[in-house]
Design a protein around this motif. Structure first.
Motif, mmCIF file in Angstrom:
data_model
loop_
_atom_site.group_PDB
_atom_site.id
_atom_site.type_symbol
_atom_site.label_atom_id
_atom_site.label_comp_id
_atom_site.label_asym_id
_atom_site.label_seq_id
_atom_site.Cartn_x
_atom_site.Cartn_y
_atom_site.Cartn_z
ATOM 1 N N ASP A 1 -6.315 14.862 4.251
ATOM 2 C CA ASP A 1 -6.254 14.335 2.802
ATOM 3 C C ASP A 1 -8.155 14.100 1.938
ATOM 4 N N GLU A 2 -8.195 14.558 1.082
ATOM 5 C CA GLU A 2 -9.627 14.859 0.515
ATOM 6 C C GLU A 2 -9.673 12.848 0.171
ATOM 7 N N ALA A 3 -8.728 12.686 -0.747
ATOM 8 C CA ALA A 3 -9.137 11.290 -0.599
ATOM 9 C C ALA A 3 -9.119 10.640 0.092
ATOM 10 N N TYR A 4 -9.027 10.302 1.682
ATOM 11 C CA TYR A 4 -8.881 10.294 2.614
ATOM 12 C C TYR A 4 -10.029 10.506 3.284
ATOM 13 N N GLN A 5 -10.715 11.604 2.981
ATOM 14 C CA GLN A 5 -12.092 11.625 3.981
ATOM 15 C C GLN A 5 -13.037 11.594 2.938
ATOM 16 N N ARG A 6 -12.602 11.250 1.646
ATOM 17 C CA ARG A 6 -13.812 10.574 1.138
ATOM 18 C C ARG A 6 -13.925 9.342 1.182
ATOM 19 N N LEU A 7 -12.267 8.932 1.171
ATOM 20 C CA LEU A 7 -12.941 7.050 2.116
ATOM 21 C C LEU A 7 -13.220 6.762 2.974
ATOM 22 N N ALA A 8 -13.337 7.631 4.326
ATOM 23 C CA ALA A 8 -13.784 7.649 5.727
ATOM 24 C C ALA A 8 -15.484 7.798 5.237
ATOM 25 N N GLU A 9 -15.712 8.955 4.795
ATOM 26 C CA GLU A 9 -16.882 9.160 4.741
ATOM 27 C C GLU A 9 -17.867 7.793 4.315
ATOM 28 N N GLY A 10 -16.985 6.949 3.125
ATOM 29 C CA GLY A 10 -17.618 5.813 2.644
ATOM 30 C C GLY A 10 -17.299 4.342 3.473
ATOM 31 N N GLY A 11 -16.509 4.864 4.513
ATOM 32 C CA GLY A 11 -16.967 3.137 5.323
ATOM 33 C C GLY A 11 -15.311 2.930 5.143
ATOM 34 N N PHE A 12 -15.003 3.418 4.156
ATOM 35 C CA PHE A 12 -13.914 2.945 3.927
ATOM 36 C C PHE A 12 -13.612 1.646 3.110
ATOM 37 N N ALA A 13 -15.476 1.720 2.276
ATOM 38 C CA ALA A 13 -15.798 0.128 2.034
ATOM 39 C C ALA A 13 -14.920 0.297 0.345
ATOM 40 N N ASP A 14 -14.351 1.601 -0.087
ATOM 41 C CA ASP A 14 -13.224 2.086 -1.266
ATOM 42 C C ASP A 14 -12.071 1.209 -1.596
ATOM 43 N N TRP A 15 -11.413 1.621 -0.096
ATOM 44 C CA TRP A 15 -10.023 1.873 0.190
ATOM 45 C C TRP A 15 -9.386 0.431 0.016
ATOM 46 N N ARG A 16 -7.763 0.963 -0.165
ATOM 47 C CA ARG A 16 -7.939 -0.959 -0.568
ATOM 48 C C ARG A 16 -6.040 -0.593 -0.562
ATOM 49 N N LEU A 17 -5.576 -1.718 0.048
ATOM 50 C CA LEU A 17 -3.837 -1.559 0.371
ATOM 51 C C LEU A 17 -3.113 -1.680 -0.434
ATOM 52 N N GLN A 18 -2.496 -1.164 -1.208
ATOM 53 C CA GLN A 18 -1.566 -1.401 -2.094
ATOM 54 C C GLN A 18 -0.147 -2.341 -1.735
ATOM 55 N N VAL A 19 0.701 -3.405 -2.212
ATOM 56 C CA VAL A 19 1.468 -3.823 -1.955
ATOM 57 C C VAL A 19 2.208 -4.353 -2.931
ATOM 58 N N ASP A 20 3.896 -3.657 -3.493
ATOM 59 C CA ASP A 20 3.629 -3.545 -4.742
ATOM 60 C C ASP A 20 6.119 -3.380 -4.274
ATOM 61 N N GLY A 21 5.673 -2.676 -4.996
ATOM 62 C CA GLY A 21 8.233 -2.825 -4.919
ATOM 63 C C GLY A 21 8.434 -4.891 -4.599
ATOM 64 N N MET A 22 9.503 -4.843 -4.721
ATOM 65 C CA MET A 22 10.364 -6.235 -4.593
ATOM 66 C C MET A 22 9.360 -7.377 -4.779
ATOM 67 N N VAL A 23 7.931 -8.108 -5.133
ATOM 68 C CA VAL A 23 8.006 -8.126 -4.679
ATOM 69 C C VAL A 23 7.531 -8.976 -5.671
ATOM 70 N N GLU A 24 6.497 -10.338 -5.350
ATOM 71 C CA GLU A 24 6.135 -11.439 -7.182
ATOM 72 C C GLU A 24 5.173 -11.353 -7.378
ATOM 73 N N ARG A 25 3.940 -10.843 -6.602
ATOM 74 C CA ARG A 25 2.712 -10.882 -7.256
ATOM 75 C C ARG A 25 2.333 -9.107 -6.297
ATOM 76 N N PRO A 26 2.177 -8.662 -7.071
ATOM 77 C CA PRO A 26 1.457 -6.743 -6.568
ATOM 78 C C PRO A 26 -0.554 -7.406 -5.624
ATOM 79 N N LEU A 27 0.124 -7.062 -4.981
ATOM 80 C CA LEU A 27 -1.522 -6.784 -4.221
ATOM 81 C C LEU A 27 -2.513 -5.734 -3.936
ATOM 82 N N SER A 28 -4.009 -5.782 -4.531
ATOM 83 C CA SER A 28 -4.334 -4.927 -4.380
ATOM 84 C C SER A 28 -5.492 -5.181 -2.537
ATOM 85 N N LEU A 29 -5.369 -4.794 -1.463
ATOM 86 C CA LEU A 29 -6.779 -5.822 -0.514
ATOM 87 C C LEU A 29 -7.572 -4.932 -0.286
#
Length: 258
Positions: free
Chosen positions: A82-110
């Motif tokens: 995946d091109e987006a994944y490859q760009r993240l890997a090239e940057g050492g995953f500095a720009d990677w975020r884990l999205q947490v959403d759905g049935m939650v009170e406070r969506p997160l981007s970690l």
């Protein structure tokens, strides 16, 4: 495969489970409604038997550093194209975020830094692959329970769906992208972690960098790699073929307890 069938015979003592387990890796056969029904029944028996025999917090066996496997195979995808994944890997995953959403009170981007700042757990456990091989590795990460508590689950939440960066199979409808799901019993188990470290180092790309799931009481295909998003839901029926995971959609059991 041998490991799974033998253990389930011990757990259930039911011939139907062993027969179903043997069939479960055979996608063409499992397409039959009758066989699919037997597989579903056996899966429910296995899950109920295991949870009856083991308490909710019973731990999978943990090992010592002396037990670490000298070679730990990489299962599934080795490096997502995946091109987006490859760009993240090239940057050492500095720009990677884990999205947490759905049935939650406070969506997160970690970020990785956010996850590393949370209390961590390190565990040395055995990975059992459905293909019949096993290996012992050391995993470090944040307990999934802490992330879910930070997000706050809304009433009715039942499952965590793990969306991954790797497209395991090219399909027109997108169903070839890897995903997995577990229920909240396993999500809040103390050994269920979002791992960013392996054997004392950053998680390698071949093993799922920057983040993968470790749910130690289940088989290897449940250990989703290349995590991008956690979606909390009350049902996984709307995802692709409705079985709760890439391999489950192709005939594998949703509950892969060992």
């Amino acid at each position: 495969m041998t490991i799974r069938i033998d253990r389930r015979r011990l757990l259930t003592g039911a011939g139907v489970t062993a027969a179903a387990a043997a069939l479960s890796a055979c996608a063409p056969l499992s397409a039959s409604d009758g066989i699919r029904s037997v597989l579903d029944m056996a899966e429910q028996l296995t899950m109920r038997a295991q949870r009856l025999l083991l308490s909710g917090d019973a731990l999978a066996r943990e090992f010592t550093e002396a037990d670490l496997s000298p070679v730990f195979k990489s299962n599934g995808t080795h490096n997502p194209d995946d091109e987006a994944y490859q760009r993240l890997a090239e940057g050492g995953f500095a720009d990677w975020r884990l999205q947490v959403d759905g049935m939650v009170e406070r969506p997160l981007s970690l970020s990785l830094a956010d996850l590393r700042a949370m209390p961590a757990r390190t565990q040395i456990t055995r990975h059992d692959c459905v293909e019949g091989w096993s290996a012992i590795g050391k995993w470090t990460g944040v307990p999934l329970a802490l992330v879910l508590k930070a997000a706050g689950l809304r009433p009715g939440a039942r499952y965590v769906v793990f969306h991954c960066a790797d497209e395991y199979e090219k399909t027109l409808d997108g169903s070839g992208r890897y995903y997995e799901s577990i229920d909240l019993v396993d999500a809040f188990h103390p050994q269920t972690i979002l791992a960013y470290g392996m054997n004392g180092r950053d998680l390698p790309i071949a093993h799922g960098a920057p983040l993968r799931l470790r749910v130690e009481r289940q088989l290897g295909y449940k250990q989703a790699k290349y995590l991008m998003r956690l979606e909390i839901v009350d049902s996984f029926a709307r995802f692709y073929r409705g079985k709760g995971g890439f391999w489950e959609d192709r005939g594998y059991e949703w509950y892969a307890g060992i």
